[in-house]
Motif scaffolding. Structure first.
Motif, PDB file in Angstrom:
ATOM      1  N   MET A 144      89.576  65.192  65.606  1.00 54.92           N
ATOM      2  CA  MET A 144      88.187  65.381  66.042  1.00 54.92           C
ATOM      3  C   MET A 144      87.277  64.278  65.518  1.00 54.92           C
ATOM      4  SD  MET A 144      88.353  67.807  68.095  1.00 54.92           S
ATOM      5  CE  MET A 144      86.584  67.760  68.429  1.00 54.92           C
ATOM      6  N   LYS A 145      87.542  63.818  64.320  1.00 57.12           N
ATOM      7  CA  LYS A 145      86.733  62.720  63.792  1.00 57.12           C
ATOM      8  C   LYS A 145      86.951  61.445  64.608  1.00 57.12           C
ATOM      9  CE  LYS A 145      86.461  64.598  59.120  1.00 57.12           C
ATOM     10  NZ  LYS A 145      87.044  64.635  57.764  1.00 57.12           N
ATOM     11  N   ALA A 175      82.763  58.761  70.564  1.00 58.58           N
ATOM     12  CA  ALA A 175      81.793  59.378  71.467  1.00 58.58           C
ATOM     13  C   ALA A 175      80.480  58.601  71.473  1.00 58.58           C
ATOM     14  CB  ALA A 175      81.527  60.820  71.042  1.00 58.58           C
ATOM     15  N   GLU A 189      81.560  72.811  71.380  1.00 62.44           N
ATOM     16  CA  GLU A 189      82.274  73.152  70.147  1.00 62.44           C
ATOM     17  C   GLU A 189      83.650  73.710  70.496  1.00 62.44           C
ATOM     18  OE1 GLU A 189      81.616  76.114  66.247  1.00 62.44           O
ATOM     19  OE2 GLU A 189      79.902  75.435  67.441  1.00 62.44           O
ATOM     20  N   VAL A 236      76.662  59.338  71.828  1.00 62.28           N
ATOM     21  CA  VAL A 236      75.741  60.462  71.773  1.00 62.28           C
ATOM     22  C   VAL A 236      74.578  60.199  72.718  1.00 62.28           C
ATOM     23  CG1 VAL A 236      74.315  61.899  70.287  1.00 62.28           C
ATOM     24  CG2 VAL A 236      76.378  60.842  69.373  1.00 62.28           C
ATOM     25  N   LYS A 286      80.016  63.125  74.107  1.00 62.12           N
ATOM     26  CA  LYS A 286      79.137  63.610  73.056  1.00 62.12           C
ATOM     27  C   LYS A 286      79.980  64.023  71.861  1.00 62.12           C
ATOM     28  CE  LYS A 286      79.322  68.242  75.045  1.00 62.12           C
ATOM     29  NZ  LYS A 286      78.580  69.312  75.712  1.00 62.12           N
ATOM     30  N   LYS A 287      79.357  64.090  70.723  1.00 63.56           N
ATOM     31  CA  LYS A 287      80.065  64.571  69.549  1.00 63.56           C
ATOM     32  C   LYS A 287      80.281  66.082  69.674  1.00 63.56           C
ATOM     33  CE  LYS A 287      78.901  60.963  66.274  1.00 63.56           C
ATOM     34  NZ  LYS A 287      78.471  60.633  64.905  1.00 63.56           N
ATOM     35  N   VAL A 288      81.472  66.503  69.310  1.00 62.54           N
ATOM     36  CA  VAL A 288      81.860  67.901  69.474  1.00 62.54           C
ATOM     37  C   VAL A 288      82.117  68.516  68.104  1.00 62.54           C
ATOM     38  CG1 VAL A 288      83.577  69.467  70.467  1.00 62.54           C
ATOM     39  CG2 VAL A 288      82.869  67.413  71.725  1.00 62.54           C
ATOM     40  N   THR A 289      81.508  69.658  67.880  1.00 60.24           N
ATOM     41  CA  THR A 289      81.722  70.413  66.652  1.00 60.24           C
ATOM     42  C   THR A 289      83.086  71.095  66.704  1.00 60.24           C
ATOM     43  OG1 THR A 289      79.337  70.798  66.515  1.00 60.24           O
ATOM     44  CG2 THR A 289      80.737  72.262  65.230  1.00 60.24           C
ATOM     45  N   ASN A 333      85.164  61.941  67.916  1.00 59.30           N
ATOM     46  CA  ASN A 333      83.714  61.853  67.753  1.00 59.30           C
ATOM     47  C   ASN A 333      83.247  60.437  67.418  1.00 59.30           C
ATOM     48  OD1 ASN A 333      83.005  64.504  68.393  1.00 59.30           O
ATOM     49  ND2 ASN A 333      83.365  65.234  66.298  1.00 59.30           N
ATOM     50  N   GLU A 334      84.073  59.675  66.732  1.00 62.74           N
ATOM     51  CA  GLU A 334      83.717  58.279  66.452  1.00 62.74           C
ATOM     52  C   GLU A 334      83.674  57.450  67.736  1.00 62.74           C
ATOM     53  OE1 GLU A 334      86.548  56.966  63.607  1.00 62.74           O
ATOM     54  OE2 GLU A 334      85.610  58.042  61.936  1.00 62.74           O
TER      55      GLU A 334
END
Length: 343
Positions: A331-332, A338, A307, A340, A4-7, A335-336
């Motif tokens: 992180m980018k 990941a 997060e 969702v 999943k995308k993580v803040t 997240n790319e």
């Protein structure tokens, strides 16, 4: 399991480098916040510490206001307000004021620890021990002061009523996990220094979570330390400043300031292998982008955190901004990659 995308966010202690003034520290905090806003960080939280010369984040609410004036979209909050040091009424007034000044940007993280030693805790509040036991009920008082329904009460914080200030429970133990789950609030675990109970706490929080008006599903923030540089060797050198601070804390020595970095000497390498140091720095990710990315990915796989709250104790402000920039790139990239989940 799907990723999943993580803040990603920043925990600010406003540390004092040797040779700097406190005023300069606060300006560097603003510089970091302005860059963090551009780099996609979600929020910056300010810790509350007292009687620690090397850490100048003693008044989170004041620093929140200072940094909020210099930024436009970054969320700002307390990581946290150490509630036994404060009246719930005054906390509601101050954070209600901040939320009116800076709508939809203010977070209220609440912790039970003193943020200092016992003599200082007693100086702040002679009834500190008793106040620690009233932590759950004090949270409820704050929630009540922020509620629209409190408008008919005799004791009110009118400027806070109906104002949106998300509350987070901070902790480093299983008791804080149970409390956050019981209240249906997001949970931030201080794994950047308290590592022992991380997985037990997360399991308890997720397994016993009760949905609430503010949160339908568990939300986990985990703390890490991260120092990212062009090479592993350079990152290790920058890390020596923070490592010396950890050594001082565990040896009972007061750090007056953050020392300039040095090469990672043989003696420092040996001390770094001490069990207490290894335990406290277990989630300190130090190295090049590639090195830290692998460490972060492994940590996220193990914790399934929503997060990451990143602390970086560094001597030089420009190096810290560079580290924050490289970490945002990490992180980018994560997240790319990941997937969702579709809910």
């Amino acid at each position: 399991m799907d990723s999943k995308k993580v803040t990603y966010s920043i925990l600010e202690l406003a540390v004092l480098p040797k040779g700097s003034s406190i005023n300069q520290v606060y300006q560097h905090t603003v510089d970091l916040a302005q860059q963090a806003e551009k780099l996609g960080y979600e929020r910056m939280w300010f810790a509350e510490h007292h009687n620690m010369p090397a850490i100048t984040s003693s008044a989170p609410d004041v620093l929140i206001g200072h940094v909020a004036q210099a930024t436009t979209s970054l969320r700002l909050g307390s990581g946290g307000v150490m509630l036994p040091n404060h009246s719930p009424f005054i906390v509601a007034e101050r954070f209600g004021t901040l939320a009116n000044l800076f709508p939809d940007r203010i977070d209220l993280g609440l912790g039970r620890a003193p943020g200092t030693d016992q003599p200082t805790a007693h100086a702040i509040n002679p009834g500190f021990v008793q106040a620690t036991h009233s932590f759950p009920s004090d949270i409820e008082k704050i929630q009540q002061y922020f509620s629209k329904d409190n408008s008919s009460s005799k004791v009110r914080v009118p400027l806070a009523e109906g104002v949106d200030v998300p509350i987070y429970i901070l902790g480093s133990s299983t008791s804080s996990a149970r409390l956050a789950a019981q209240k249906g609030l997001p949970y931030a675990f201080a794994s950047h220094f308290a590592t022992a109970q991380l997985f037990n706490a997360l399991e308890i929080y997720r397994d016993t979570f009760q949905p609430s008006e503010v949160l339908e599903e568990p939300y986990v923030i985990t703390g890490i330390n991260a120092i990212v540089a062009d090479s592993d060797q350079e990152a290790e050198r920058l890390y020596t400043s923070g490592l010396r601070m950890v050594i001082n804390i565990l040896s009972g020595t007061t750090s007056q300031y953050i020392e300039p970095p040095t090469d990672m000497s043989t003696s420092l390498k040996e001390v770094r292998q001490h069990p207490a140091i290894m335990q406290m720095t277990r989630y300190s990710f130090v190295g090049s982008k590639d090195t830290v990315k692998k460490q972060v990915q492994k940590f996220l796989e193990e914790t399934e955190a929503d997060e990451l709250m990143v602390s970086s104790i560094m001597y030089d402000s420009d190096e810290r901004i560079k580290s924050a920039t490289l970490f945002a790139e990490i992180m980018k990239e994560i997240n790319e990659q990941a997937i969702v989940p579709i809910k």
